[in-house]
Scaffold this motif. Structure first.
Motif, PDB file in Angstrom:
ATOM      1  N   ALA A   1     -86.421  16.395 -74.144  1.00  0.00           N
ATOM      2  CA  ALA A   1     -87.610  16.803 -74.906  1.00  0.00           C
ATOM      3  C   ALA A   1     -87.560  18.278 -75.257  1.00  0.00           C
ATOM      4  CB  ALA A   1     -88.873  16.502 -74.101  1.00  0.00           C
ATOM      5  N   GLY A   2     -87.019  19.102 -74.367  1.00  0.00           N
ATOM      6  CA  GLY A   2     -86.959  20.549 -74.580  1.00  0.00           C
ATOM      7  C   GLY A   2     -87.265  21.279 -73.275  1.00  0.00           C
ATOM      8  N   ASN A   3     -87.300  22.602 -73.345  1.00  0.00           N
ATOM      9  CA  ASN A   3     -87.599  23.401 -72.154  1.00  0.00           C
ATOM     10  C   ASN A   3     -89.084  23.328 -71.810  1.00  0.00           C
ATOM     11  OD1 ASN A   3     -84.944  24.084 -72.461  1.00  0.00           O
ATOM     12  ND2 ASN A   3     -85.257  26.286 -72.355  1.00  0.00           N
ATOM     13  N   ILE A   4     -89.401  23.635 -70.544  1.00  0.00           N
ATOM     14  CA  ILE A   4     -90.811  23.658 -70.165  1.00  0.00           C
ATOM     15  C   ILE A   4     -91.504  24.807 -70.899  1.00  0.00           C
ATOM     16  CG2 ILE A   4     -90.322  22.663 -67.910  1.00  0.00           C
ATOM     17  CD1 ILE A   4     -90.873  25.404 -66.698  1.00  0.00           C
ATOM     18  N   ARG A   5     -92.793  24.661 -71.090  1.00  0.00           N
ATOM     19  CA  ARG A   5     -93.568  25.675 -71.796  1.00  0.00           C
ATOM     20  C   ARG A   5     -93.474  27.013 -71.060  1.00  0.00           C
ATOM     21  NH1 ARG A   5     -99.085  23.153 -74.264  1.00  0.00           N
ATOM     22  NH2 ARG A   5     -98.516  20.948 -74.327  1.00  0.00           N
ATOM     23  N   THR A   6     -93.393  28.072 -71.829  1.00  0.00           N
ATOM     24  CA  THR A   6     -93.264  29.403 -71.246  1.00  0.00           C
ATOM     25  C   THR A   6     -94.435  29.730 -70.328  1.00  0.00           C
ATOM     26  OG1 THR A   6     -92.031  30.182 -73.180  1.00  0.00           O
ATOM     27  CG2 THR A   6     -93.037  31.859 -71.773  1.00  0.00           C
ATOM     28  N   GLU A   7     -95.647  29.401 -70.761  1.00  0.00           N
ATOM     29  CA  GLU A   7     -96.825  29.711 -69.954  1.00  0.00           C
ATOM     30  C   GLU A   7     -96.845  28.898 -68.662  1.00  0.00           C
ATOM     31  OE1 GLU A   7     -98.201  26.854 -73.289  1.00  0.00           O
ATOM     32  OE2 GLU A   7     -96.769  28.507 -73.002  1.00  0.00           O
ATOM     33  N   LEU A   8     -96.307  27.681 -68.710  1.00  0.00           N
ATOM     34  CA  LEU A   8     -96.251  26.858 -67.508  1.00  0.00           C
ATOM     35  C   LEU A   8     -95.213  27.408 -66.534  1.00  0.00           C
ATOM     36  CD1 LEU A   8     -97.218  24.325 -66.003  1.00  0.00           C
ATOM     37  CD2 LEU A   8     -95.392  23.050 -67.163  1.00  0.00           C
ATOM     38  N   ALA A   9     -94.104  27.880 -67.061  1.00  0.00           N
ATOM     39  CA  ALA A   9     -93.081  28.484 -66.203  1.00  0.00           C
ATOM     40  C   ALA A   9     -93.661  29.689 -65.454  1.00  0.00           C
ATOM     41  CB  ALA A   9     -91.876  28.890 -67.041  1.00  0.00           C
ATOM     42  N   LYS A  10     -94.435  30.491 -66.146  1.00  0.00           N
ATOM     43  CA  LYS A  10     -95.045  31.661 -65.520  1.00  0.00           C
ATOM     44  C   LYS A  10     -96.081  31.242 -64.474  1.00  0.00           C
ATOM     45  CE  LYS A  10     -94.408  34.709 -69.527  1.00  0.00           C
ATOM     46  NZ  LYS A  10     -95.104  35.493 -70.577  1.00  0.00           N
ATOM     47  N   GLU A  11     -96.852  30.199 -64.779  1.00  0.00           N
ATOM     48  CA  GLU A  11     -97.908  29.759 -63.870  1.00  0.00           C
ATOM     49  C   GLU A  11     -97.353  29.134 -62.596  1.00  0.00           C
ATOM     50  OE1 GLU A  11    -101.830  26.775 -63.837  1.00  0.00           O
ATOM     51  OE2 GLU A  11    -100.679  27.089 -65.682  1.00  0.00           O
ATOM     52  N   THR A  12     -96.281  28.373 -62.709  1.00  0.00           N
ATOM     53  CA  THR A  12     -95.730  27.667 -61.555  1.00  0.00           C
ATOM     54  C   THR A  12     -94.619  28.436 -60.852  1.00  0.00           C
ATOM     55  OG1 THR A  12     -94.098  26.495 -62.925  1.00  0.00           O
ATOM     56  CG2 THR A  12     -96.247  25.432 -62.584  1.00  0.00           C
ATOM     57  N   GLY A  13     -93.943  29.309 -61.582  1.00  0.00           N
ATOM     58  CA  GLY A  13     -92.805  30.013 -61.006  1.00  0.00           C
ATOM     59  C   GLY A  13     -91.469  29.336 -61.256  1.00  0.00           C
ATOM     60  N   LEU A  14     -91.472  28.207 -61.989  1.00  0.00           N
ATOM     61  CA  LEU A  14     -90.219  27.544 -62.327  1.00  0.00           C
ATOM     62  C   LEU A  14     -89.484  28.326 -63.410  1.00  0.00           C
ATOM     63  CD1 LEU A  14     -91.311  23.781 -62.466  1.00  0.00           C
ATOM     64  CD2 LEU A  14     -89.872  24.863 -60.733  1.00  0.00           C
TER      65      LEU A  14
END
Length: 510
Positions: free
Chosen positions: A222-235
């Protein structure tokens, strides 16, 4: 805690399973070893009698929590991909701003039995079966839409996008609206042969199919995880989101079932005996059976699931209602179910249990009977009732297996996985009742392993699911059928079938 290695970081994958009672995520390496595992529990909402819902906002919040927990663990691995499996049928409806408009209506919900007749009158349930692979039931996504057209039209008017829980979570992770063929097939609106939304069904029932996610092959990136989600979770922002599948499809792959004739017994809140079938084995006789046909992970194969809705749910209901004292004595190493197994009576005698804790009957849409304990007398104890309950869910399993055998489709072997497969008492009973050996997976959470396998194949680590299964799948124990007990249970099983049919007729009259 993860295993630390004195080598460079190895590729690892997140399997995320979104179930009806909680979500769990695990990080697995390319060899199938679980490095990290986290989970969160949630529950159904019961807004009124007969209504059973799951709150998508609560589910997404729990998903973010488990992903955050995983990101906080220190592990010598490179998390490259994540894939999602989920429950089927229940929809998530959002407006143009992605705001959730309505809770997911669950398979246990009793709304809309009249919609089956509505579909039959408009298309014919036999024709619907041939188009979608699904026999008539009241809990598919289409049924819920038809009910809402009459009872909640204002919600449908505001709905910009329709999701199932699998593609909803995939969308929240990646921003891409993609759904697997296996999950889309649970809507009663997908053409199971063409692997696309049925324009005929959409037109007849005025369903805007363009508002549903695009149907794609399992394992699509599908693609990479959302940038804002990466920041929120730390992934890491480099984590790619892979299209997963329906949870029973994942459980089947995670059981190592990749060839026609393999049967996976998914032993969870629901039970599903999933038979892998090669496309060429589907003759005209198959369509006379009242069973589902679901696209499987391996191209050219399908999965025929039969099962019961309130399998593990029956055990949980019993523990909640009759074992509150034992629940208060639980420890990290001993659950309430372990304690119930210890006190379980050696014989239920003439006490029988019908595990129908909802009128939404998976295998018999005409069966409207509810749960029953039959044969109780003054000396009947909690221990005897629990034994009868275990026998009841085991007899239902045998009914399902009988349906598979009647289809003349090859059944070669059975592998069990899921939470209930951890019960030695129940699994030995099933082997005795069914009259066949039951193998238990080394990793009871087969669906999680399957999601990692999907990622590893998408990542090019393995060339096929067969190759991945050889590395990922292991058997920890086999319960062998005991001939004498099988004969005893066969006599009780014949009585059970009589009781089942009698209650079905009774509930049709009252």
């Amino acid at each position: 805690m993860c295993r630390r290695k004195k080598v460079r970081k190895t590729a690892a994958y997140i399997g995320l399973d979104v179930g009806s009672s909680g979500c769990k995520a695990a990080v697995l390496d390319r060899d199938g070893n679980i490095l990290i595992e986290k989970r969160r529990e949630y529950g159904f909402e019961y807004p009124s009698k007969g209504r059973v819902e799951l709150n998508p906002v609560t589910v997404w919040s729990c998903v973010k929590e488990v992903l955050t927990d995983i990101a906080q663990e220190k592990c010598d691995c490179e998390i490259r991909m994540i894939a999602v499996s989920s429950i089927g049928e229940a929809m998530v409806m959002v407006d143009e701003n992605d705001k959730v408009l309505y809770n997911g209506i669950m398979y246990l919900d009793e709304r809309g039995p009249e919609t089956v007749r509505q579909v039959d009158e408009a298309v014919g349930v036999d024709e619907m079966h041939r188009i979608t692979g699904l026999p008539p039931r009241m809990f598919y996504s289409l049924n819920r839409i038809l009910w809402m057209q009459k009872n909640e039209p204002q919600i449908l008017e505001k709905t910009a996008h329709y999701f199932l829980f699998e593609d909803y979570i995939t969308y929240m992770l990646s921003g891409k609206r993609l759904v697997s063929q296996s999950t889309a097939s649970k809507t009663w609106m997908m053409d199971v042969k063409k692997m696309e939304w049925s324009e005929k069904i959409g037109k007849i029932f005025r369903v805007p199919l363009e508002r549903f996610s695009k149907i794609v092959q399992i394992g699509t990136i599908a693609g990479n995880i959302r940038t804002e989600l990466a920041k929120e979770t730390g992934l890491p922002e480099t984590v790619q989101v892979i299209v997963g599948c329906h949870d029973q499809c994942a459980a089947t792959l995670g059981s190592g079932c990749v060839a026609g004739g393999d049967v996976a017994a998914g032993e969870g809140s629901t039970e599903s005996l999933n038979l892998v079938v090669n496309r060429e084995k589907l003759t005209d006789d198959f369509w006379n059976l009242d069973v589902c046909l679901e696209p499987y992970i391996v191209p050219g194969t399908y999965m025929v699931p039969v099962g019961q809705h309130t399998h593990g749910t029956s055990l949980r209901w019993f523990a909640n209602q009759f074992a509150k004292d034992l629940k208060g004595m639980q420890t990290p190493t001993k659950s309430v179910y372990d304690m119930l197994n210890e006190i379980c009576a050696p014989d239920a005698g003439e006490v029988f249990f019908l595990p129908y804790l909802t009128r939404a009957n998976l295998m018999d849409g005409a069966n409207r009977s509810l749960g029953v304990f039959l044969g109780m007398e003054v000396g009947t104890t909690r221990e005897i009732l629990y034994r009868a309950l275990l026998e009841g869910v085991s007899f239902e399993t045998r009914l399902c297996l009988d349906i598979l055998k009647s289809s003349n489709l090859p059944v070669e072997r059975m592998v069990a996985a899921g939470g209930c497969s951890k019960s030695e008492l129940l699994m030995q009973m099933k082997a005795d009742v069914l009259g066949c050996d039951v193998a238990i997976l080394k990793n009871a959470d087969a669906g999680i392993s399957a999601l990692a396998m999907i990622c590893a194949v998408a990542d090019g680590v393995y060339s096929s699911y067969e190759e991945a299964a050889e590395q990922f799948i292991g058997i920890t124990r086999k319960y062998c059928m005991r001939e004498k007990l099988h004969d005893v249970y066969s006599v009780k099983y014949e009585k059970y079938k009589i009781i089942r049919e009698t209650m079905k007729k009774l509930y049709a009259q009252i």
